[in-house]
Design a protein around this motif. Structure first.
Motif, mmCIF file in Angstrom:
data_model
loop_
_atom_site.group_PDB
_atom_site.id
_atom_site.type_symbol
_atom_site.label_atom_id
_atom_site.label_comp_id
_atom_site.label_asym_id
_atom_site.label_seq_id
_atom_site.Cartn_x
_atom_site.Cartn_y
_atom_site.Cartn_z
ATOM 1 N N PRO A 183 0.814 -1.222 0.000
ATOM 2 C CA PRO A 183 0.000 0.000 0.000
ATOM 3 C C PRO A 183 0.848 1.273 0.000
ATOM 4 O O PRO A 183 1.798 1.400 0.773
ATOM 5 N N GLU A 270 -7.345 -3.236 -1.966
ATOM 6 C CA GLU A 270 -5.962 -2.969 -1.563
ATOM 7 C C GLU A 270 -5.530 -3.852 -0.398
ATOM 8 O O GLU A 270 -4.465 -4.488 -0.443
ATOM 9 N N GLU A 271 -6.349 -3.900 0.635
ATOM 10 C CA GLU A 271 -5.978 -4.667 1.830
ATOM 11 C C GLU A 271 -5.935 -6.165 1.548
ATOM 12 O O GLU A 271 -4.992 -6.860 1.941
ATOM 13 N N GLY A 272 -6.956 -6.665 0.841
ATOM 14 C CA GLY A 272 -6.999 -8.090 0.543
ATOM 15 C C GLY A 272 -5.849 -8.532 -0.340
ATOM 16 O O GLY A 272 -5.267 -9.605 -0.138
ATOM 17 N N LYS A 273 -5.501 -7.693 -1.296
ATOM 18 C CA LYS A 273 -4.409 -8.033 -2.210
ATOM 19 C C LYS A 273 -3.076 -8.050 -1.475
ATOM 20 O O LYS A 273 -2.256 -8.967 -1.650
ATOM 21 N N TRP A 274 -2.838 -7.057 -0.616
ATOM 22 C CA TRP A 274 -1.589 -7.013 0.138
ATOM 23 C C TRP A 274 -1.490 -8.200 1.083
ATOM 24 O O TRP A 274 -0.427 -8.812 1.229
ATOM 25 N N LYS A 275 -2.591 -8.567 1.709
ATOM 26 C CA LYS A 275 -2.587 -9.737 2.594
ATOM 27 C C LYS A 275 -2.230 -11.006 1.819
ATOM 28 O O LYS A 275 -1.499 -11.870 2.316
ATOM 29 N N GLN A 278 1.446 -11.035 1.118
ATOM 30 C CA GLN A 278 2.179 -11.326 2.354
ATOM 31 C C GLN A 278 2.168 -12.807 2.688
ATOM 32 O O GLN A 278 3.182 -13.364 3.104
#
Length: 384
Positions: A183, A270-275, A278
């Motif tokens: 992000p 954004e959050e789901g993709k970064w998770k 990771q």
């Protein structure tokens, strides 16, 4: 033309880009032929440019996305040759292969630049950066890489940007291998210009790259020395502003793939993709450690996107042989960049933990086929 149910053989790319794509992105390229000067296509590009700015939480009144045909290096070329005023210097914060490339671009254009070097496994020293800027008040442009793709080292962009702005300079950040994954908030991260290519974090197709930057600074650059015709930021920006089109012919089908990839980006979030990236990264680290391999970068400095792995001290280890074994079974690994005795496994693309686990089963077989001892051995202790 009916492409319903059409499937493409799936291969897992663990290289740092192009990334593994979805079938829906691939098939988005199969469209009716269209002239890129048509209003329909112009509207598609306008929506894409707005989405690209929104991904980094930019204000559309303050920031614009400018599209170019080419790989990520074209962005580096454009920013460096277009945004330096006459009689001013560039400061390159250099701790890897991609920041080194920026220094080479400056040299090719004959730009006045300072190459501030750090070790490839070293986070830049903010005090040294501050000292250089204090001693060289003619520095107008500072260039850094967020995720050094050769090693996976994460540079402290927000802190560097704060120093840059304190010294009244413009901050350009290479986010080619972090954009749409890690992000980014262009304002909070003190970035004036960032860049990426469609085939990396957005998981689209090679051939279209983009720069997201401050409109006021771009407009100020209209009077800067013209060092390139095709690769001039203001020229492309101004043409799009007036006509809604790229100055020269865009890669039409690639644009349609990017349109679909952006839809899928927003669907995942954004959050789901970064998770997801990771957890893929953690799965890669676990697989590497299970086999006894060592990383060339301390985990506390890693971006969470690239694992650079040291070759074992085993005479039977042969990267090409291991690569070819994995490639023949649908998995691509990639040689190192900063250290020639390393290879890279990357958490980019439309992949998840199940793909990583499947890869390590094949990778173990490749090591067995090569008669490489497992756990692998090193003659010295841990690298870091």
């Amino acid at each position: 033309m009916d492409i319903t149910g059409m499937k493409v053989e799936r291969k897992i790319l663990l290289n740092p880009g192009p990334a593994t794509t979805t079938d829906s992105v691939k098939l988005a390229q199969l469209v009716s032929d269209i002239c890129p000067r048509e209003k329909e296509f112009v509207g598609i590009m306008d929506n894409i440019c707005k989405d690209l700015v929104r991904i980094v939480h930019g204000d559309l009144k303050k920031y614009a996305a400018i599209l170019f045909c080419g790989s990520g290096t074209i962005n580096m070329d454009i920013c460096l040759n277009s945004l330096l005023p006459k009689g001013k210097k560039v400061l390159i914060i250099n701790n890897g292969s991609y920041s080194q490339r920026a220094a080479e671009i400056c040299a090719y254009y004959g730009l006045d630049y300072i190459d501030l070097k750090f070790q490839y496994n070293e986070v830049p020293d903010l005090d040294k950066i501050s000292d250089v800027m204090t001693q060289n008040t003619d520095i107008a442009l500072v260039y850094a890489t967020q995720n050094e793709t050769g090693t996976g080292l994460l540079n402290p962009i927000r802190e560097i940007g704060k120093l840059v702005h304190k010294n009244n300079a413009v901050f350009v950040v290479d986010t080619t291998s972090s954009y749409a994954m890690l992000p980014i908030d262009i304002e909070k991260d003190n970035i004036d210009f960032c860049m990426a290519s469609a085939q990396k974090g957005l998981m689209a197709m090679t051939g279209i790259s983009f720069i997201i930057g401050n409109r006021n600074i771009i407009e100020e650059s209209a009077v800067y020395p013209k060092r390139s015709y095709y690769c001039n930021l203001y020229m492309q920006y101004e043409y799009f502003k007036k006509h809604g089109e790229m100055h020269f012919t865009p890669p039409v089908q690639t644009i349609y793939a990017l349109k679909q990839a952006l839809k899928e980006y927003w669907d995942e979030g954004e959050e789901g993709k970064w998770k997801r990236h990771q957890r893929v990264f953690r799965a890669i680290l676990e697989g590497v450690r299970e086999l006894g391999f060592q990383c060339i970068i301390d985990e506390k400095y890693q971006s969470g996107l690239v694992v650079a792995v040291k070759y074992p001290d085993d005479s039977r280890w042969n990267f090409e042989k291991v690569h070819d074994y994995c490639y023949g079974r649908g998995f691509t690994i990639y040689p190192g960049k900063a250290d020639n005795n390393s290879f890279r496994l990357c958490a980019l693309g439309a992949i998840d933990v199940c793909d990583v686990k499947a890869f390590f089963e094949v990778f173990k077989d490749a090591l067995k086929e090569s008669d490489v001892q497992v756990p692998v051995r090193y003659n010295s202790g841990r690298l870091l």
